[in-house]
Design an enzyme around this catalytic site. Structure first.
Site, short mmCIF file in Angstrom:
data_model
loop_
_atom_site.label_atom_id
_atom_site.label_comp_id
_atom_site.label_asym_id
_atom_site.label_seq_id
_atom_site.Cartn_x
_atom_site.Cartn_y
_atom_site.Cartn_z
N LYS A 48 14.48 -103.48 -43.26
CA LYS A 48 13.32 -102.60 -43.44
C LYS A 48 13.68 -101.44 -44.36
CE LYS A 48 11.48 -103.86 -38.94
NZ LYS A 48 11.47 -103.52 -37.50
N GLN A 92 11.98 -99.42 -32.87
CA GLN A 92 12.62 -100.74 -32.90
C GLN A 92 12.82 -101.29 -31.49
OE1 GLN A 92 13.38 -102.53 -35.79
NE2 GLN A 92 13.78 -104.17 -34.34
N ASP A 115 3.25 -100.66 -36.52
CA ASP A 115 3.50 -101.90 -35.78
C ASP A 115 2.23 -102.39 -35.06
OD1 ASP A 115 5.93 -103.19 -35.98
OD2 ASP A 115 6.95 -101.83 -34.60
#
Ligand code: NAP
Length: 276
Positions: A48, A92, A115
């Site tokens: 990322k 994460q 997300d």
């Protein structure tokens, strides 16, 4: 059989996003929170951050010790929610066991929820209101759109009911007027649902779960699953499949689309939800 080339499509999407970010004429920062030292997470995070660099935006990693408390993580998220320079926040997964992941996802402002995991984002999607959408489901729809594969009136067999894949994807599919059967580990006679389907979306994580003998001729197969066999990454679909008209490869199908959608969401977050 046509291969749905997620790598190629995601590269095109990212190329387009690169010029879009440049044209914003403002600093774009994506904050990534990583608690602990999960090995798989390290690889995902590196990817990322590398993509951020390629897109000319700042990826800022907040790497916290394994014994960080949930309160401390929630405080950091609040701080980032209130920081105007931070345009998107990723927490994460997995977090260490003593931290409630859902609480952390819900703490992220829906305006920065790239997300799409917060209850507000998920709720808005379910109700058909504008929202940032979970990246894997959004990437699957983007891939089908790229290849002009229409969903209206199609029978879709979706094998997964998780919060990050199955549930948001179900909502996106019915929005496109598909008829969706959602299957899971307790589904009886799953093969019958697969055999009936024009489109099979499998996100189980079991190699060779989808084989020719349970597919309808010409079915479209979207393979989301990721497993390792002898160190090699494989999907749910058997490598011998011939009956499918379209198939996503693993790797190189849904995976790269998922990554691209993080940045598509970041751009959307800035232009739709944070625009003054
Ligand atoms: P998950 O929460 O474990 O979901 C797996 C789903 O498969 C569950 O709904 C489970 O049913 C169902 N299942 C398991 N065994 C089954 C069986 N024998 N028959 C029918 N259904 C069965 O995992 P996830 O996070 O959604 O991820 C699913 C897979 O997709 C994993 O392999 C993951 O690595 C992969 N993935 C890939 C990407 C990508 O970008 N390519 C992104 C996300 C996930 P129950 O609900 O009844 O347990």
């Amino acid at each position: 059989m046509t291969i749905l080339d997620g790598k190629k499509v995601s590269n095109e999407i990212l190329e387009d996003l690169k010029s879009k970010f440049a044209s914003l004429n403002e600093k774009v920062c994506l904050a990534i929170i990583w608690v602990g030292n999960n090995e798989a997470s390290e690889i995902y995070i590196k990817n990322k951050l590398k993509k951020c660099e390629e897109l000319g935006i700042e990826g800022k990693l907040y790497h916290l010790e394994e014994d960080t408390t949930e309160e401390e993580v929630l405080e950091l998220i609040t701080k980032l929610n209130n920081d105007d320079e931070v345009k998107g926040i990723l927490v994460q997964s997995p977090l260490p066991k003593h931290i409630n992941e859902v609480n952390c996802f819900n703490q992220v402002s829906f305006k920065k929820d790239v997300d799409g995991f917060s209850n507000i984002s998920a709720g808005n999607l379910t109700l058909g209101s504008p929202s940032l959408v979970s990246c894997t489901p959004k990437g699957i729809i983007a891939l089908l759109d790229y290849y002009h594969l229409d969903l209206e009136g199609k029978n879709v067999c979706l094998i997964n009911r998780s919060n990050i894949v199955g549930k948001p994807l179900f909502n996106l599919l019915i929005k496109r007027n598909a008829t969706v059967t959602m299957c899971h580990s307790k589904t009886k006679n799953l093969e019958d649902f697969v055999r009936d389907a024009d489109i099979v979306i499998s996100a189980v994580g079991k190699p060779s779960f989808i084989t020719d003998d349970i597919l309808k001729d010409g079915a479209i197969v979207i393979d989301v699953g990721i497993s390792r066999v002898n160190g090699k990454v494989v999907g749910d679909a058997s490598k011998d499949i011939q009956k499918a008209s379209y198939l996503t490869p693993v790797p190189g199908g849904v995976g790269p689309m998922t990554i691209a959608m993080i940045f598509s969401n970041l751009y959307e977050a800035i232009t739709k939800y944070q625009d003054k």
